[in-house]
Design an enzyme around this catalytic site. Sequence first.
Site, PDB file in Angstrom:
ATOM      1  N   CYS A 277      -2.971  18.918  43.004  1.00  0.00           N
ATOM      2  CA  CYS A 277      -2.250  18.995  41.733  1.00  0.00           C
ATOM      3  C   CYS A 277      -2.777  17.882  40.843  1.00  0.00           C
ATOM      4  O   CYS A 277      -3.843  17.320  41.118  1.00  0.00           O
ATOM      5  CB  CYS A 277      -0.734  18.930  41.943  1.00  0.00           C
ATOM      6  SG  CYS A 277      -0.138  17.404  42.705  1.00  0.00           S
TER       7      CYS A 277
ATOM      8  N   ASN B  33      -0.852  14.206  42.629  1.00  0.00           N
ATOM      9  CA  ASN B  33      -0.693  14.087  44.086  1.00  0.00           C
ATOM     10  C   ASN B  33       0.544  13.261  44.462  1.00  0.00           C
ATOM     11  O   ASN B  33       0.522  12.514  45.448  1.00  0.00           O
ATOM     12  CB  ASN B  33      -1.951  13.527  44.777  1.00  0.00           C
ATOM     13  CG  ASN B  33      -1.917  13.600  46.305  1.00  0.00           C
ATOM     14  OD1 ASN B  33      -2.415  12.719  46.994  1.00  0.00           O
ATOM     15  ND2 ASN B  33      -1.343  14.644  46.853  1.00  0.00           N
TER      16      ASN B  33
ATOM     17  N   CYS C 140       3.937  14.848  43.340  1.00  0.00           N
ATOM     18  CA  CYS C 140       5.058  15.811  43.305  1.00  0.00           C
ATOM     19  C   CYS C 140       4.740  17.108  44.059  1.00  0.00           C
ATOM     20  O   CYS C 140       5.289  17.366  45.129  1.00  0.00           O
ATOM     21  CB  CYS C 140       5.436  16.148  41.857  1.00  0.00           C
ATOM     22  SG  CYS C 140       6.019  14.734  40.913  1.00  0.00           S
ATOM     23  N   ARG C 141       3.859  17.953  43.487  1.00  0.00           N
ATOM     24  CA  ARG C 141       3.643  19.294  44.044  1.00  0.00           C
ATOM     25  C   ARG C 141       2.777  19.319  45.294  1.00  0.00           C
ATOM     26  O   ARG C 141       3.163  19.923  46.316  1.00  0.00           O
ATOM     27  CB  ARG C 141       3.033  20.212  42.978  1.00  0.00           C
ATOM     28  CG  ARG C 141       3.975  20.543  41.848  1.00  0.00           C
ATOM     29  CD  ARG C 141       3.237  21.155  40.678  1.00  0.00           C
ATOM     30  NE  ARG C 141       2.364  20.175  40.025  1.00  0.00           N
ATOM     31  CZ  ARG C 141       1.545  20.426  39.029  1.00  0.00           C
ATOM     32  NH1 ARG C 141       1.452  21.661  38.570  1.00  0.00           N
ATOM     33  NH2 ARG C 141       0.814  19.468  38.493  1.00  0.00           N
ATOM     34  N   SER C 142       1.586  18.722  45.247  1.00  0.00           N
ATOM     35  CA  SER C 142       0.666  18.894  46.381  1.00  0.00           C
ATOM     36  C   SER C 142       1.133  18.189  47.663  1.00  0.00           C
ATOM     37  O   SER C 142       0.890  18.727  48.759  1.00  0.00           O
ATOM     38  CB  SER C 142      -0.777  18.536  46.013  1.00  0.00           C
ATOM     39  OG  SER C 142      -0.915  17.206  45.608  1.00  0.00           O
TER      40      SER C 142
ATOM     41  N   ASP D 250       4.364  21.724  36.694  1.00  0.00           N
ATOM     42  CA  ASP D 250       4.480  20.286  36.935  1.00  0.00           C
ATOM     43  C   ASP D 250       5.937  19.855  36.727  1.00  0.00           C
ATOM     44  O   ASP D 250       6.468  19.966  35.627  1.00  0.00           O
ATOM     45  CB  ASP D 250       3.561  19.578  35.929  1.00  0.00           C
ATOM     46  CG  ASP D 250       3.575  18.078  36.090  1.00  0.00           C
ATOM     47  OD1 ASP D 250       4.377  17.556  36.889  1.00  0.00           O
ATOM     48  OD2 ASP D 250       2.775  17.426  35.406  1.00  0.00           O
TER      49      ASP D 250
HETATM   50  P1  4NP Z   1       2.106  16.386  40.277  1.00  0.00           P
HETATM   51  O1  4NP Z   1       3.042  15.796  39.122  1.00  0.00           O
HETATM   52  O2  4NP Z   1       0.803  16.789  39.644  1.00  0.00           O
HETATM   53  O3  4NP Z   1       2.861  17.562  40.779  1.00  0.00           O
HETATM   54  O4  4NP Z   1       1.959  15.288  41.296  1.00  0.00           O
HETATM   55  C1  4NP Z   1       2.599  14.719  38.321  1.00  0.00           C
HETATM   56  C2  4NP Z   1       2.817  13.441  38.735  1.00  0.00           C
HETATM   57  C3  4NP Z   1       2.397  12.362  37.945  1.00  0.00           C
HETATM   58  C4  4NP Z   1       1.748  12.612  36.762  1.00  0.00           C
HETATM   59  C5  4NP Z   1       1.516  13.909  36.356  1.00  0.00           C
HETATM   60  C6  4NP Z   1       1.943  14.966  37.135  1.00  0.00           C
HETATM   61  N1  4NP Z   1       1.328  11.533  35.956  1.00  0.00           N
HETATM   62  O5  4NP Z   1       0.637  11.775  34.958  1.00  0.00           O
HETATM   63  O6  4NP Z   1       1.632  10.387  36.264  1.00  0.00           O
END
Ligand code: 4NP
Length: 156
Positions: free
Chosen positions: A13, A16, A18-20, A129
């Site tokens: 994602c 790394n 939240c989702r992955s 996201d």
């Molecule tokens: P993820 O969510 O892609 O599902 O891990 C996010 C976590 C942090 C950020 C963006 C998306 N960030 O920009 O900090």
Amino acid sequence: MKSLPIHSVLFVCLGNICRSPLAEGVFRSVLAAEGKVDGMLVDSAGTNGYHTGELPDERSMAIASHHGIDISTQRCRQLIADDFTRFDLIVGMDRENIATIRGRRPSNATAEVGMFYELALGEAKQIPDPYYGTSADFERVYRMILAASKGLSTRF
Ligand code: 4NP
């Protein structure tokens, strides 16, 4: 498409956190429940490196824990060139992830790259996201990841 069976998968994602990490934990638990986890390499990474070395987001750890899955031993890392030869399959959560992953693909890459819902269920659905969302958004992401994990496991 690579022929069955697949032995390694990397979930990717943006951050790394939240989702992955949730996908890594849920998919491993689905494989374990189906008696297919031995010898499988399941990992996750982010296209950006903003949170490298950090724990998964507390909300992802909470929803995983609520469903009996511990993802607290995971640490955030960024996608690297070696991942394209180390993994059979690289699975992105949304179209932006896929565009970034494909853009980083080295010339010697062997991994198949695809979006989670497309690979798993043949649907063009993205896993959104949830970073700026609510706990309800994390619950929805969990349910989507569980459904896609059950679909993807049929290829393992
Ligand atoms: P993820 O969510 O892609 O599902 O891990 C996010 C976590 C942090 C950020 C963006 C998306 N960030 O920009 O900090």
